[in-house]
Design a protein around this motif. Structure first.
Motif, short mmCIF file in Angstrom:
data_model
loop_
_atom_site.label_atom_id
_atom_site.label_comp_id
_atom_site.label_asym_id
_atom_site.label_seq_id
_atom_site.Cartn_x
_atom_site.Cartn_y
_atom_site.Cartn_z
N VAL A 111 0.85 -1.20 0.00
CA VAL A 111 0.00 0.00 0.00
C VAL A 111 0.88 1.24 0.00
O VAL A 111 1.73 1.41 0.89
CB VAL A 111 -0.94 0.03 1.22
CG1 VAL A 111 -1.87 1.24 1.16
CG2 VAL A 111 -1.75 -1.26 1.31
N ASN A 112 0.68 2.11 -0.99
CA ASN A 112 1.47 3.34 -1.11
C ASN A 112 0.55 4.56 -1.13
O ASN A 112 0.19 5.06 -2.21
CB ASN A 112 2.31 3.30 -2.40
CG ASN A 112 3.45 2.30 -2.32
OD1 ASN A 112 4.14 2.23 -1.32
ND2 ASN A 112 3.63 1.52 -3.37
N PRO A 113 0.15 5.05 0.05
CA PRO A 113 -0.74 6.21 0.08
C PRO A 113 0.03 7.50 -0.21
O PRO A 113 1.24 7.60 0.00
CB PRO A 113 -1.25 6.22 1.53
CG PRO A 113 -0.74 4.95 2.16
CD PRO A 113 0.44 4.53 1.38
N ASN B 14 -0.49 16.03 10.63
CA ASN B 14 -0.93 17.29 11.23
C ASN B 14 0.24 18.13 11.70
O ASN B 14 0.12 19.35 11.89
CB ASN B 14 -1.87 17.02 12.41
CG ASN B 14 -3.24 16.54 11.97
OD1 ASN B 14 -3.61 16.69 10.81
ND2 ASN B 14 -3.99 15.94 12.88
N LYS B 15 1.40 17.49 11.89
CA LYS B 15 2.61 18.19 12.34
C LYS B 15 3.38 18.82 11.18
O LYS B 15 4.30 19.60 11.41
CB LYS B 15 3.52 17.24 13.10
CG LYS B 15 2.90 16.63 14.35
CD LYS B 15 3.85 15.63 14.99
CE LYS B 15 3.22 14.97 16.21
NZ LYS B 15 4.12 13.96 16.83
N PRO C 62 -0.41 18.38 -1.08
CA PRO C 62 -1.39 18.33 -2.19
C PRO C 62 -2.24 17.07 -2.17
O PRO C 62 -1.75 15.99 -1.89
CB PRO C 62 -0.50 18.39 -3.44
CG PRO C 62 0.85 17.93 -2.98
CD PRO C 62 0.97 18.39 -1.56
N MET C 63 -3.51 17.25 -2.48
CA MET C 63 -4.46 16.15 -2.63
C MET C 63 -4.58 15.29 -1.37
O MET C 63 -4.85 14.09 -1.45
CB MET C 63 -4.10 15.27 -3.84
CG MET C 63 -3.97 16.04 -5.14
SD MET C 63 -3.66 14.95 -6.56
CE MET C 63 -2.80 16.08 -7.66
N ILE C 64 -4.41 15.87 -0.20
CA ILE C 64 -4.51 15.12 1.05
C ILE C 64 -5.91 14.52 1.20
O ILE C 64 -6.90 15.16 0.84
CB ILE C 64 -4.14 16.01 2.26
CG1 ILE C 64 -4.04 15.17 3.54
CG2 ILE C 64 -5.11 17.17 2.41
CD1 ILE C 64 -3.42 15.94 4.70
N VAL C 65 -5.98 13.30 1.71
CA VAL C 65 -7.26 12.62 1.88
C VAL C 65 -7.48 12.28 3.35
O VAL C 65 -6.55 12.33 4.16
CB VAL C 65 -7.33 11.32 1.03
CG1 VAL C 65 -7.17 11.65 -0.44
CG2 VAL C 65 -6.26 10.32 1.48
N SER C 66 -8.70 11.93 3.70
CA SER C 66 -9.04 11.60 5.08
C SER C 66 -8.68 10.15 5.40
O SER C 66 -8.48 9.32 4.49
CB SER C 66 -10.54 11.79 5.31
OG SER C 66 -11.28 10.85 4.54
N CYS C 67 -8.63 9.83 6.68
CA CYS C 67 -8.39 8.46 7.11
C CYS C 67 -9.53 7.55 6.66
O CYS C 67 -9.30 6.38 6.33
CB CYS C 67 -8.25 8.40 8.63
SG CYS C 67 -6.63 8.87 9.24
N GLU C 68 -10.75 8.09 6.65
CA GLU C 68 -11.89 7.30 6.20
C GLU C 68 -11.73 6.88 4.74
O GLU C 68 -12.00 5.74 4.37
CB GLU C 68 -13.19 8.10 6.38
CG GLU C 68 -13.60 8.32 7.82
CD GLU C 68 -12.89 9.47 8.50
OE1 GLU C 68 -13.15 9.72 9.69
OE2 GLU C 68 -12.06 10.14 7.83
N PHE D 16 -2.41 11.90 -7.66
CA PHE D 16 -1.14 12.22 -6.99
C PHE D 16 -0.13 11.09 -7.16
O PHE D 16 1.03 11.32 -7.53
CB PHE D 16 -1.39 12.49 -5.50
CG PHE D 16 -0.15 12.85 -4.73
CD1 PHE D 16 0.42 14.11 -4.88
CD2 PHE D 16 0.44 11.95 -3.87
CE1 PHE D 16 1.57 14.46 -4.17
CE2 PHE D 16 1.58 12.28 -3.16
CZ PHE D 16 2.15 13.54 -3.31
N THR D 17 -0.56 9.87 -6.91
CA THR D 17 0.38 8.75 -6.98
C THR D 17 0.82 8.45 -8.41
O THR D 17 1.98 8.10 -8.65
CB THR D 17 -0.22 7.48 -6.34
OG1 THR D 17 -1.52 7.23 -6.89
CG2 THR D 17 -0.35 7.65 -4.83
N LEU D 18 -0.08 8.63 -9.37
CA LEU D 18 0.31 8.43 -10.77
C LEU D 18 1.31 9.50 -11.21
O LEU D 18 2.21 9.22 -12.02
CB LEU D 18 -0.91 8.45 -11.68
CG LEU D 18 -1.79 7.20 -11.64
CD1 LEU D 18 -2.96 7.34 -12.62
CD2 LEU D 18 -0.98 5.93 -11.97
#
Length: 248
Positions: free
Chosen positions: A174-176, A185-186, A192-198, A221-223
């Motif tokens: 898994v490569n998030p 948060n720190k 860019p393109m940050i996503v939620s934990c959900e 983002f990953t592509l």
């Protein structure tokens, strides 16, 4: 009842995975160092949940402790999600050995310790899931310790997918991209393109169910990072330098 073991379940992606699996009727072995947070997971379950969470408190950087606690599980779950991780950045290319040691102890050797503790009980139904990072695709500024540890983890996962081909069912990497967690948060820079934990939990669970070799998101983002990694190294450096300069 289906079972899953998740390391790093006391916060972030691991915590969300534990809650979502339990709310879907799974028995979750939630592993982490913080007993209070792990026990709170139980209270966070939906009132109608038929799942179950069993907290397992240990430090993945301690091999003997990891072996001892994981040995308490009578039968290993088919799904083993190795998620425990940490992040520290360096500034201006200044190398501090202690920073690299701390990051690798959790992100790489913590995974090694878990594998060491469980490998004798892997079966043909075992599905190993390694939570790495898209930072492993190409070098990013300030992420030398974190990125190197995740690149090592990705190499490990891909190597084991070959060597364990006849011993386990599947190995998933898994490569998030950026995920909103207590760690990110720190961060003091644009993500860019940050996503939620959900969102991350949903994508990971869907990919695991499909037995994907690799799960990566958010896809744009990953592509982009995957595409950059195809260029010659010198060009990669120029592109990343310009991207990060413009982002800041």
């Amino acid at each position: 009842m289906k079972q899953v073991l998740i390391t790093g379940a006391s916060s972030g992606i691991g915590q969300q995975l534990a809650i979502d699996y339990a709310n879907s009727g799974w028995h979750v072995y939630a592993c982490g160092q913080n007993q209070r947070r792990l026990e709170q997971l139980v209270t966070n379950l939906d009132a109608t949940s038929i799942g179950k969470i069993t907290p397992l408190v240990f430090d993945v950087t301690n091999l003997e402790q990891t072996r001892q606690v994981l040995a308490e599980i009578e039968t290993l779950p088919d799904y083993i999600i190795l998620n425990a991780g940490t992040c520290e950045y360096i500034d201006n290319g200044v190398i501090e050995s202690d920073v690299f040691k701390r990051v690798f102890e959790v992100n790489f050797f913590g995974i090694i310790h878990c594998l060491d503790a469980m490998q004798s009980r892997f079966t043909a139904t075992t599905h190993l899931v390694f939570i790495s990072s898209s930072a492993a695709y190409t070098a990013l500024p300030r992420a030398e310790a974190y990125g190197a540890s995740k690149a090592a983890l990705s190499y490990l996962a891909n190597g084991l997918a070959i060597d364990l081909k006849d011993k386990v069912k599947t190995v998933t990497l898994v490569n998030p991209g950026f995920v909103a967690t207590p760690l990110t948060n720190k961060n003091d820079f644009p993500m860019p393109m940050i996503v939620s934990c959900e969102y991350a939990s949903l994508k990971i669970r869907q990919g695991i169910e499909k037995q994907q070799a690799e799960i990566h998101f958010p896809i744009k983002f990953t592509l982009l990072l995957k595409a950059i990694a195809l260029f010659p190294v010198a060009l990669q450096r120029i592109i990343i330098q310009r991207m990060t300069r413009n982002a800041s």
